[in-house]
Design a protein around this motif. Structure first.
Motif, PDB file in Angstrom:
ATOM      1  N   UNK A   4       3.742   6.262  17.514  1.00 51.86           N
ATOM      2  CA  UNK A   4       4.808   5.798  18.401  1.00 51.86           C
ATOM      3  C   UNK A   4       4.912   6.663  19.670  1.00 51.86           C
ATOM      4  N   UNK A   5       4.549   7.955  19.592  1.00 51.38           N
ATOM      5  CA  UNK A   5       4.573   8.798  20.791  1.00 51.38           C
ATOM      6  C   UNK A   5       3.528   8.319  21.784  1.00 51.38           C
ATOM      7  N   UNK A   6       2.385   7.840  21.260  1.00 47.42           N
ATOM      8  CA  UNK A   6       1.383   7.327  22.174  1.00 47.42           C
ATOM      9  C   UNK A   6       1.816   6.045  22.861  1.00 47.42           C
ATOM     10  N   UNK A   7       2.776   5.320  22.281  1.00 47.40           N
ATOM     11  CA  UNK A   7       3.261   4.088  22.898  1.00 47.40           C
ATOM     12  C   UNK A   7       4.423   4.321  23.858  1.00 47.40           C
ATOM     13  N   UNK A   8       5.298   5.276  23.547  1.00 45.11           N
ATOM     14  CA  UNK A   8       6.552   5.392  24.289  1.00 45.11           C
ATOM     15  C   UNK A   8       6.670   6.681  25.107  1.00 45.11           C
ATOM     16  N   UNK A   9       5.983   7.747  24.746  1.00 45.70           N
ATOM     17  CA  UNK A   9       6.203   9.041  25.411  1.00 45.70           C
ATOM     18  C   UNK A   9       5.249   9.291  26.562  1.00 45.70           C
ATOM     19  N   UNK A  10       4.038   8.751  26.518  1.00 45.71           N
ATOM     20  CA  UNK A  10       3.070   9.017  27.574  1.00 45.71           C
ATOM     21  C   UNK A  10       3.288   8.053  28.731  1.00 45.71           C
ATOM     22  N   UNK A  11       3.344   8.539  29.962  1.00 45.62           N
ATOM     23  CA  UNK A  11       3.533   7.652  31.104  1.00 45.62           C
ATOM     24  C   UNK A  11       2.300   6.772  31.339  1.00 45.62           C
TER      25      UNK A  11
ATOM     26  N   UNK B 229       0.809  -1.207   0.000  1.00 45.78           N
ATOM     27  CA  UNK B 229       0.000   0.000   0.000  1.00 45.78           C
ATOM     28  C   UNK B 229       0.847   1.263   0.000  1.00 45.78           C
ATOM     29  N   UNK B 230       0.214   2.439   0.126  1.00 45.10           N
ATOM     30  CA  UNK B 230       0.966   3.705   0.138  1.00 45.10           C
ATOM     31  C   UNK B 230       1.784   3.852   1.420  1.00 45.10           C
ATOM     32  N   UNK B 231       2.831   4.643   1.352  1.00 45.84           N
ATOM     33  CA  UNK B 231       3.694   4.878   2.514  1.00 45.84           C
ATOM     34  C   UNK B 231       2.933   5.650   3.584  1.00 45.84           C
ATOM     35  N   UNK B 232       3.173   5.377   4.870  1.00 46.74           N
ATOM     36  CA  UNK B 232       2.450   6.093   5.937  1.00 46.74           C
ATOM     37  C   UNK B 232       2.898   7.546   6.043  1.00 46.74           C
ATOM     38  N   UNK B 233       1.989   8.364   6.563  1.00 43.57           N
ATOM     39  CA  UNK B 233       2.297   9.793   6.765  1.00 43.57           C
ATOM     40  C   UNK B 233       3.247   9.941   7.953  1.00 43.57           C
ATOM     41  N   UNK B 234       4.176  10.897   7.850  1.00 46.45           N
ATOM     42  CA  UNK B 234       5.164  11.082   8.905  1.00 46.45           C
ATOM     43  C   UNK B 234       4.504  11.532  10.209  1.00 46.45           C
ATOM     44  N   UNK B 235       3.553  12.435  10.116  1.00 49.48           N
ATOM     45  CA  UNK B 235       2.894  12.928  11.329  1.00 49.48           C
ATOM     46  C   UNK B 235       2.117  11.808  12.020  1.00 49.48           C
ATOM     47  N   UNK B 236       1.436  10.967  11.236  1.00 51.22           N
ATOM     48  CA  UNK B 236       0.695   9.857  11.835  1.00 51.22           C
ATOM     49  C   UNK B 236       1.643   8.848  12.484  1.00 51.22           C
ATOM     50  N   UNK B 237       2.782   8.620  11.849  1.00 49.55           N
ATOM     51  CA  UNK B 237       3.752   7.681  12.417  1.00 49.55           C
ATOM     52  C   UNK B 237       4.300   8.188  13.740  1.00 49.55           C
ATOM     53  N   UNK B 238       4.648   9.489  13.788  1.00 47.95           N
ATOM     54  CA  UNK B 238       5.181  10.066  15.029  1.00 47.95           C
ATOM     55  C   UNK B 238       4.127  10.030  16.137  1.00 47.95           C
ATOM     56  N   UNK B 239       2.881  10.325  15.788  1.00 46.04           N
ATOM     57  CA  UNK B 239       1.820  10.306  16.788  1.00 46.04           C
ATOM     58  C   UNK B 239       1.559   8.902  17.305  1.00 46.04           C
TER      59      UNK B 239
END
Length: 319
Positions: A305-312, A293-303
């Motif tokens: 992984x941030x929800x998995x690793x950055x939020x306590x 399929x099409x490549x993922x959007x950079x903003x969606x990718x950052x959001x």
């Protein structure tokens, strides 16, 4: 013969092989009869005392063999004054033509499609055929320096020997004659599994109410020797037990195949590790799986992984 032809026809340029092929074609195709050939020979070659004597002493051929095998087994019918020289020459001529055809056939056939040559008996006749063909190979081998070409010539000579003595040659070729990579015991087990699965399917059809003649015949064959009648009240239980038994057999057969496959894989990997470790590690690497399929959007990718690793996250710790 080539020197004589050059003297008679100096304007024509032909090779010795080409001239011999033309003469051989004329003799084998029976375009001219014996009298016509003799007349043409007398017109072409000026007669002298020696030539006349040789021509008078030359035997007259009455009949020519139909094939090479006949030429070896049957003597040629000649004049009563013949001493057998003409018959031997005709036999050698047929052997030479068979050798040429076999070599040409071998050259045009791929290596994997060559026929399988049988083992011939060392009889006097077979040895005589081999001794007669050996001097003929000098013409083909003396100008060949390529090993593949030499192999084709020698294989063609062996094939010509088989044709002359009448040995049976397998025309299927080496590729079709070779056995498949699957061993015989595994093919037998796979056939048993296929038959058991087909029998399970028909037993299930009968248990669900299918009473077609073919289904009934298969079910009766499945209970042969078990003293089970299809009209018994507990036939459904008998069918279930039979189906379970077949499923267990299929599982055991499949486990046997899987166990052998794993053992064979380990054996090949161990042997490859001793000879070429790089190839082993390359074979163990898993292929890269790429999305279509099409490549993922950079903003969606950052959001993501941030929800998995950055939020306590508060975990409930156990004792």
């Amino acid at each position: 013969m080539h020197r004589l032809f050059a003297e008679l026809e100096p304007s024509l340029t032909v090779t010795e092989q080409n001239l011999a092929d033309r003469v051989r074609y004329i003799l084998r195709s029976n375009i001219f009869d014996v009298a016509e050939l003799e007349r043409l020979r007398r017109e072409a070659v000026p007669s002298s005392d020696e030539n006349a004597t040789a021509e008078d002493a030359a035997p007259q051929i009455v009949e020519q063999p139909a094939n090479v095998d006949t030429a070896v087994n049957t003597s040629v019918v000649v004049d009563s004054n013949d001493d057998g020289t003409v018959g031997q020459e005709l036999e050698l001529e047929h052997m030479r033509s068979t050798l040429e055809e076999a070599i040409m056939e071998t050259r045009s056939t791929p290596l994997e499609n060559r026929p399988l040559l049988p083992r011939i008996a060392l009889s006097k006749r077979n040895r005589a055929v081999v001794r007669a063909l050996n001097p003929m190979l000098v013409t083909y081998l003396e100008a060949r320096w390529d090993l593949c070409e030499t192999d084709s010539i020698l294989f063609g000579a062996a094939l010509a020997v088989c044709h002359i003595i009448g040995a049976k040659v397998s025309t299927a070729g080496r590729a079709t004659g070779q056995s498949s990579a699957i061993p015989a015991w595994r093919r037998i087990i796979e056939e048993r599994i296929a038959k058991a699965r087909a029998l399970i399917g028909r037993l299930i059809c009968f248990r669900s109410g299918n009473n077609r003649p073919r289904i009934m015949r298969t079910v009766r064959m499945a209970f042969v020797g078990a003293n089970v009648s299809l009209s018994q009240p507990d036939i459904t239980q008998k069918l279930t037990e039979r189906i379970d038994d077949l499923k267990q057999r299929i599982a055991a057969w499949a486990k046997r195949i899987r166990r052998h496959t794993e053992r064979s894989t380990r054996f090949n990997q161990n042997r490859l590790f001793q000879s070429d470790q790089k190839r082993l590690y390359e074979s163990l690497e898993r292929p890269m799986v790429s999305g279509t399929g099409p490549a993922p959007n950079q903003a969606d990718t950052v959001a993501f992984w941030r929800g998995l690793w950055s939020e306590p996250v508060n975990h409930s710790e156990g004792p």
